[in-house]
Scaffold this active site. Structure first.
Site, PDB file in Angstrom:
ATOM      1  N   CYS A  30       0.836  -1.194   0.000  1.00  0.00           N
ATOM      2  CA  CYS A  30       0.000   0.000   0.000  1.00  0.00           C
ATOM      3  C   CYS A  30       0.873   1.248   0.000  1.00  0.00           C
ATOM      4  O   CYS A  30       1.959   1.251   0.569  1.00  0.00           O
ATOM      5  CB  CYS A  30      -0.862   0.052   1.250  1.00  0.00           C
ATOM      6  SG  CYS A  30      -1.879  -1.389   1.494  1.00  0.00           S
ATOM      7  N   ARG A  87       5.121   0.383  -6.477  1.00  0.00           N
ATOM      8  CA  ARG A  87       5.241  -0.402  -5.248  1.00  0.00           C
ATOM      9  C   ARG A  87       4.408  -1.688  -5.314  1.00  0.00           C
ATOM     10  O   ARG A  87       4.612  -2.595  -4.521  1.00  0.00           O
ATOM     11  CB  ARG A  87       4.749   0.433  -4.046  1.00  0.00           C
ATOM     12  CG  ARG A  87       5.630   1.604  -3.714  1.00  0.00           C
ATOM     13  CD  ARG A  87       4.908   2.588  -2.819  1.00  0.00           C
ATOM     14  NE  ARG A  87       4.596   2.050  -1.519  1.00  0.00           N
ATOM     15  CZ  ARG A  87       5.364   2.183  -0.433  1.00  0.00           C
ATOM     16  NH1 ARG A  87       6.491   2.851  -0.517  1.00  0.00           N
ATOM     17  NH2 ARG A  87       5.014   1.680   0.713  1.00  0.00           N
ATOM     18  N   TRP A 127      -2.634  -2.792  -1.534  1.00  0.00           N
ATOM     19  CA  TRP A 127      -2.132  -4.156  -1.790  1.00  0.00           C
ATOM     20  C   TRP A 127      -2.809  -5.027  -0.746  1.00  0.00           C
ATOM     21  O   TRP A 127      -2.509  -4.933   0.438  1.00  0.00           O
ATOM     22  CB  TRP A 127      -0.607  -4.159  -1.643  1.00  0.00           C
ATOM     23  CG  TRP A 127       0.051  -5.440  -2.043  1.00  0.00           C
ATOM     24  CD1 TRP A 127       0.357  -5.844  -3.312  1.00  0.00           C
ATOM     25  CD2 TRP A 127       0.524  -6.477  -1.172  1.00  0.00           C
ATOM     26  NE1 TRP A 127       0.979  -7.068  -3.287  1.00  0.00           N
ATOM     27  CE2 TRP A 127       1.091  -7.479  -1.986  1.00  0.00           C
ATOM     28  CE3 TRP A 127       0.517  -6.664   0.202  1.00  0.00           C
ATOM     29  CZ2 TRP A 127       1.643  -8.635  -1.467  1.00  0.00           C
ATOM     30  CZ3 TRP A 127       1.070  -7.828   0.727  1.00  0.00           C
ATOM     31  CH2 TRP A 127       1.628  -8.792  -0.110  1.00  0.00           C
ATOM     32  N   ASN A 186      -1.509   2.589   5.465  1.00  0.00           N
ATOM     33  CA  ASN A 186      -0.531   1.587   5.021  1.00  0.00           C
ATOM     34  C   ASN A 186      -0.027   0.878   6.284  1.00  0.00           C
ATOM     35  O   ASN A 186       0.396   1.552   7.222  1.00  0.00           O
ATOM     36  CB  ASN A 186       0.615   2.302   4.278  1.00  0.00           C
ATOM     37  CG  ASN A 186       1.822   1.393   4.040  1.00  0.00           C
ATOM     38  OD1 ASN A 186       2.942   1.873   3.960  1.00  0.00           O
ATOM     39  ND2 ASN A 186       1.620   0.122   3.904  1.00  0.00           N
ATOM     40  N   GLY A 187      -0.087  -0.455   6.284  1.00  0.00           N
ATOM     41  CA  GLY A 187       0.385  -1.199   7.447  1.00  0.00           C
ATOM     42  C   GLY A 187      -0.642  -2.255   7.825  1.00  0.00           C
ATOM     43  O   GLY A 187      -1.568  -2.546   7.051  1.00  0.00           O
ATOM     44  N   GLU A 191      19.364 -16.290  -7.160  1.00  0.00           N
ATOM     45  CA  GLU A 191      18.838 -15.036  -7.693  1.00  0.00           C
ATOM     46  C   GLU A 191      18.244 -15.240  -9.092  1.00  0.00           C
ATOM     47  O   GLU A 191      17.192 -14.682  -9.407  1.00  0.00           O
ATOM     48  CB  GLU A 191      19.952 -13.967  -7.693  1.00  0.00           C
ATOM     49  CG  GLU A 191      19.575 -12.619  -8.250  1.00  0.00           C
ATOM     50  CD  GLU A 191      18.392 -11.946  -7.543  1.00  0.00           C
ATOM     51  OE1 GLU A 191      17.975 -12.407  -6.471  1.00  0.00           O
ATOM     52  OE2 GLU A 191      17.874 -10.964  -8.104  1.00  0.00           O
ATOM     53  N   LYS A 230      14.301 -14.498 -10.026  1.00  0.00           N
ATOM     54  CA  LYS A 230      13.862 -13.605 -11.101  1.00  0.00           C
ATOM     55  C   LYS A 230      12.834 -14.302 -11.985  1.00  0.00           C
ATOM     56  O   LYS A 230      11.820 -13.706 -12.360  1.00  0.00           O
ATOM     57  CB  LYS A 230      15.055 -13.157 -11.965  1.00  0.00           C
ATOM     58  CG  LYS A 230      15.996 -12.177 -11.316  1.00  0.00           C
ATOM     59  CD  LYS A 230      15.505 -10.730 -11.315  1.00  0.00           C
ATOM     60  CE  LYS A 230      14.865 -10.360 -10.025  1.00  0.00           C
ATOM     61  NZ  LYS A 230      15.662 -10.057  -8.884  1.00  0.00           N
ATOM     62  N   GLU A 246       9.523 -14.749 -10.141  1.00  0.00           N
ATOM     63  CA  GLU A 246       8.880 -13.466  -9.865  1.00  0.00           C
ATOM     64  C   GLU A 246       8.219 -12.856 -11.097  1.00  0.00           C
ATOM     65  O   GLU A 246       7.067 -12.448 -11.034  1.00  0.00           O
ATOM     66  CB  GLU A 246       9.975 -12.533  -9.333  1.00  0.00           C
ATOM     67  CG  GLU A 246       9.527 -11.222  -8.791  1.00  0.00           C
ATOM     68  CD  GLU A 246      10.706 -10.406  -8.265  1.00  0.00           C
ATOM     69  OE1 GLU A 246      11.868 -10.688  -8.627  1.00  0.00           O
ATOM     70  OE2 GLU A 246      10.457  -9.471  -7.500  1.00  0.00           O
ATOM     71  N   HIS A 290      19.832 -35.398  -4.184  1.00  0.00           N
ATOM     72  CA  HIS A 290      19.243 -35.731  -2.877  1.00  0.00           C
ATOM     73  C   HIS A 290      17.734 -35.507  -2.866  1.00  0.00           C
ATOM     74  O   HIS A 290      17.136 -35.361  -1.808  1.00  0.00           O
ATOM     75  CB  HIS A 290      19.931 -34.922  -1.775  1.00  0.00           C
ATOM     76  CG  HIS A 290      21.386 -35.255  -1.661  1.00  0.00           C
ATOM     77  ND1 HIS A 290      21.836 -36.437  -1.129  1.00  0.00           N
ATOM     78  CD2 HIS A 290      22.488 -34.594  -2.093  1.00  0.00           C
ATOM     79  CE1 HIS A 290      23.156 -36.482  -1.206  1.00  0.00           C
ATOM     80  NE2 HIS A 290      23.574 -35.377  -1.796  1.00  0.00           N
ATOM     81  N   LYS A 330       6.947  -3.688  -4.563  1.00  0.00           N
ATOM     82  CA  LYS A 330       8.357  -3.298  -4.571  1.00  0.00           C
ATOM     83  C   LYS A 330       8.904  -3.188  -3.158  1.00  0.00           C
ATOM     84  O   LYS A 330      10.020  -3.582  -2.879  1.00  0.00           O
ATOM     85  CB  LYS A 330       8.494  -1.960  -5.309  1.00  0.00           C
ATOM     86  CG  LYS A 330       9.912  -1.419  -5.387  1.00  0.00           C
ATOM     87  CD  LYS A 330      10.739  -2.215  -6.349  1.00  0.00           C
ATOM     88  CE  LYS A 330      12.144  -1.702  -6.533  1.00  0.00           C
ATOM     89  NZ  LYS A 330      13.007  -2.771  -7.123  1.00  0.00           N
TER      90      LYS A 330
HETATM   91  C1  AGP Z   1      13.492  -8.870  -5.856  1.00  0.00           C
HETATM   92  O1  AGP Z   1      13.366  -8.905  -7.215  1.00  0.00           O
HETATM   93  C2  AGP Z   1      12.308  -8.620  -5.076  1.00  0.00           C
HETATM   94  N1  AGP Z   1      11.457  -7.659  -5.578  1.00  0.00           N
HETATM   95  C3  AGP Z   1      12.440  -8.724  -3.560  1.00  0.00           C
HETATM   96  O2  AGP Z   1      12.947  -9.990  -3.275  1.00  0.00           O
HETATM   97  C4  AGP Z   1      13.259  -7.666  -2.806  1.00  0.00           C
HETATM   98  O3  AGP Z   1      14.610  -7.807  -3.085  1.00  0.00           O
HETATM   99  C5  AGP Z   1      12.976  -7.811  -1.303  1.00  0.00           C
HETATM  100  O4  AGP Z   1      11.615  -7.597  -1.079  1.00  0.00           O
HETATM  101  C6  AGP Z   1      13.817  -6.898  -0.450  1.00  0.00           C
HETATM  102  O5  AGP Z   1      13.576  -5.558  -0.739  1.00  0.00           O
HETATM  103  P1  AGP Z   1      14.534  -4.418  -0.187  1.00  0.00           P
HETATM  104  O6  AGP Z   1      15.880  -4.633  -0.834  1.00  0.00           O
HETATM  105  O7  AGP Z   1      13.892  -3.137  -0.586  1.00  0.00           O
HETATM  106  O8  AGP Z   1      14.631  -4.598   1.293  1.00  0.00           O
END
Ligand code: AGP
Length: 590
Positions: free
Chosen positions: A2, A27, A71, A95-96, A463, A467, A470, A486, A585
């Site tokens: 949010c 966001r 959100w 927000n929260g 990573e 990606k 995500e 395993h 985000k």
């Molecule tokens: C990565 O592509 C993500 N969007 C997510 O994992 C992100 O890195 C994570 O939420 C941490 O965010 P920050 O670096 O703003 O703390």
């Protein structure tokens, strides 16, 4: 997550709210809304499930307004659950998460209140309506004292045209000023397009916007707070064509140059004592930033300077870690607002540890919490998926590792000199993008994929997989190359794609064994390495040559083809890599 905005402006207040909401879009959100308060004290709301653009229409009159991108946490995305929420003379955006909302709602239902949404936020506006006896800010203070959980709030009261009250605890909030307009907002990057001056709001503080921005403590005493001018690097980015993610991958070399320049100008003396005396180093982060933290632990473990513990922030918080005053705690966060990372850092601080932050957003909550902040200077990152910020985080962490080795052992590791080669080598990595594009086209219908890597290549494998999950919404997993047999090998069948990263000479043969094992079971194999020999001797179907750099620095480079691959795959699968499904985000709730 949010995002909230509050704006006071005699002119075009509605338009300013909408453009601020558009800046908050990155966001991640599923519904949006605004409420404006006219000079005669009328509250008018427009809120809708879906995009901010759904709010466009005849401008709503009013010189004070609040807005929200939601959100969903409590209740599905819908017009009713969208904010602002109204009750009596009040309208509110939040927000929260209010953790005691169920008990509060119960109490209000007994009093006959009727709720129009399933949200936790709606209880706050009802409580305000009950608490109000003519003092706007006083009622807000009284209500906030009853809330458990996290919040950033912006509130309108029909009795106070031209004013907005705001409060913060555990969720980000910043105030801003521009010619003819005053703001409160969840987010520095989103506010920077609108405001010329910024003023941070700390946890437990209240803000009143009227003819000026006034900040108050929990007892209602006014606090002197100065504004700083918005810096050019804080301004939100825009792209002429393509997606933010494509643009941000293309910006990696520039980000690395800017980051390095910043690091070379940083005085590490204030953390020399803590680093020299550090008994243990702790590093906590979430998601992509956690993968960068894993590489930091690897590079430090190789130098054997002291014990290094790396964990996700959400685990660190609840593991009762043995962290103490002789330890250094490194928190890594692009946004500097990730709730779990902030809480982990607060916990470490409460135990007396020396806190170092690595953040990309100046004036973020994390940068203000830590004893020593390292600014990443990667520039605004708008796409939800982290790309250039990951490369810059790695550079910052490696630079910090070099400082630690220096303070502990009296000399820098040999690879420190090669950090300056990274921007150029990153550019050379772009040479792999043609191959990665073709791979994305070939693998468009894959059901899932594996990414393998041993030792320093393992975080890169994690990573790469993150990606793909995500932004291409495909099952993908990263494994240490020796771990597959395993259990997970059972998933490999004809045509199943398996990527392997192999940048450590001593482990070329071991990684090759893992590739041979999956190929023998029908996998389509892709090997990434800087070694022509390792590639030519490999059984892999597809071979990707990486540029050369000294071994410990490969994580900064070898992730680039994977970032690009995931982006192409997402686009080819008809998705928007900038706004992945269900994700935000900046994760400002636990
Ligand atoms: C990565 O592509 C993500 N969007 C997510 O994992 C992100 O890195 C994570 O939420 C941490 O965010 P920050 O670096 O703003 O703390």
């Amino acid at each position: 997550m949010c995002g909230i905005i509050g704006c006071i402006s005699r002119e075009n207040c509605y338009e300013k709210l909408l453009s601020s909401l558009a800046r908050l879009e990155y966001r991640g959100y599923d519904s949006a809304g605004v409420c404006l308060l006219s000079d005669s004290g009328t509250l008018r709301v427009r809120k809708k499930k879906g995009y901010v653009s759904n709010l466009a229409g005849k401008p709503i009159p009013g010189g004070a307004g609040i807005g929200h991108t939601r959100w969903a946490t409590h209740g599905k995305p819908s017009d009713e659950n969208a904010h602002p929420h109204l009750c009596g003379k009040f309208a509110l955006v939040h927000n929260g998460i209010i953790e005691n909302y169920a008990a509060l709602k119960e109490e209000l239902l007994v009093q006959g209140d009727v709720f129009l949404s399933e949200t936790d936020s709606e209880v706050i506006v009802h409580l305000l309506s009950h608490a109000y006896r003519g003092d706007f800010l006083g009622a807000l203070r009284e209500v906030c004292a009853r809330l458990c959980g996290s919040y950033a709030l912006a509130v309108l009261c029909a009795d106070y045209p031209g004013q907005i009250a705001a409060a913060r605890r555990g969720s980000p909030l910043v105030a801003g000023a521009a010619k003819g307009a005053l703001y409160v907002c969840s987010d520095v990057p989103a506010l920077c397009g609108e405001a010329e001056f910024l003023c941070p709001v700390e946890d437990g503080e209240f803000v009143l916007l009227s003819d000026a921005v006034r900040v108050f403590d929990g007892q209602g005493r006014q606090i002197e707070r100065s504004f700083t001018r918005v810096k050019s690097e804080q301004r939100a980015a825009s792209v002429a064509e393509g997606t933010f993610m494509q643009a941000e991958i293309a910006q990696v070399p520039r980000a690395l140059r800017d980051t390095l320049e910043g690091l070379e100008g940083t005085d590490f003396a204030p953390c020399a004592r803590a680093l020299r005396g550090a008994k243990r180093i702790w590093c906590a982060a979430c998601g992509t930033a956690y993968h960068a933290a894993l590489s930091f632990a690897d590079v430090l473990a190789e130098k054997g300077v002291c014990d290094v513990f790396c964990t996700t922030s959400s685990e660190f918080r609840y593991k009762t870690p043995l962290i103490g005053a002789e330890d250094v705690f490194v928190a890594v966060s692009q946004s500097g607002e990730t709730a779990d990372t902030l809480e982990a850092a607060r916990l470490a601080k409460s135990r007396g540890a020396f806190l170092i932050g690595i953040t990309n957003v100046a004036d973020s909550s994390l940068s203000r919490l830590v004893h020593f902040n390292i600014a990443m200077r990667a520039g605004p990152e708008i796409a939800v998926a982290a790309t250039k910020s990951y490369n810059a985080q790695l550079l910052c962490l490696f630079y910090l590792a070099a400082q630690l080795v220096f303070f502990k052992k009296g000399s820098f590791p040999l690879w420190k000199g090669e950090l300056r080669l990274l921007p150029e080598r990153a550019e050379e990595c772009f040479g792999t993008f043609g191959q990665m594009s073709a791979l994305a086209a070939k693998l468009i219908s894959a059901k899932g994929m594996f990414f393998l890597g041993r030792n320093a290549d393992f975080p890169t494998a994690l990573e790469g997989a993150l990606k793909v999950r995500e932004i291409a919404c495909l099952f993908a997993e990263g494994y240490p190359a020796g771990e597959l047999k395993h259990g997970s090998l059972a998933l490999v069948e004809e045509g199943f794609p398996v990527f392997a990263l192999s940048t450590r000479e001593a482990l070329f043969a071991k990684t090759e064994n893992a590739l041979a094992e999956v190929r023998a079971r029908g996998a389509y194999t892709i090997l990434l390495s800087q070694s022509e020999q390792a590639l030519s001797q490999s059984c892999a179907h597809c071979k990707v040559l990486l540029p050369k750099i000294c071994a410990p620095l490969y994580p900064v480079l070898s992730v680039l083809p994977l970032q690009y691959f995931a982006c192409r795959l997402s686009l080819l699968r008809g998705m928007d890599p900038d706004k992945p499904r269900n994700l935000a985000k900046s994760v400002t709730v636990e």
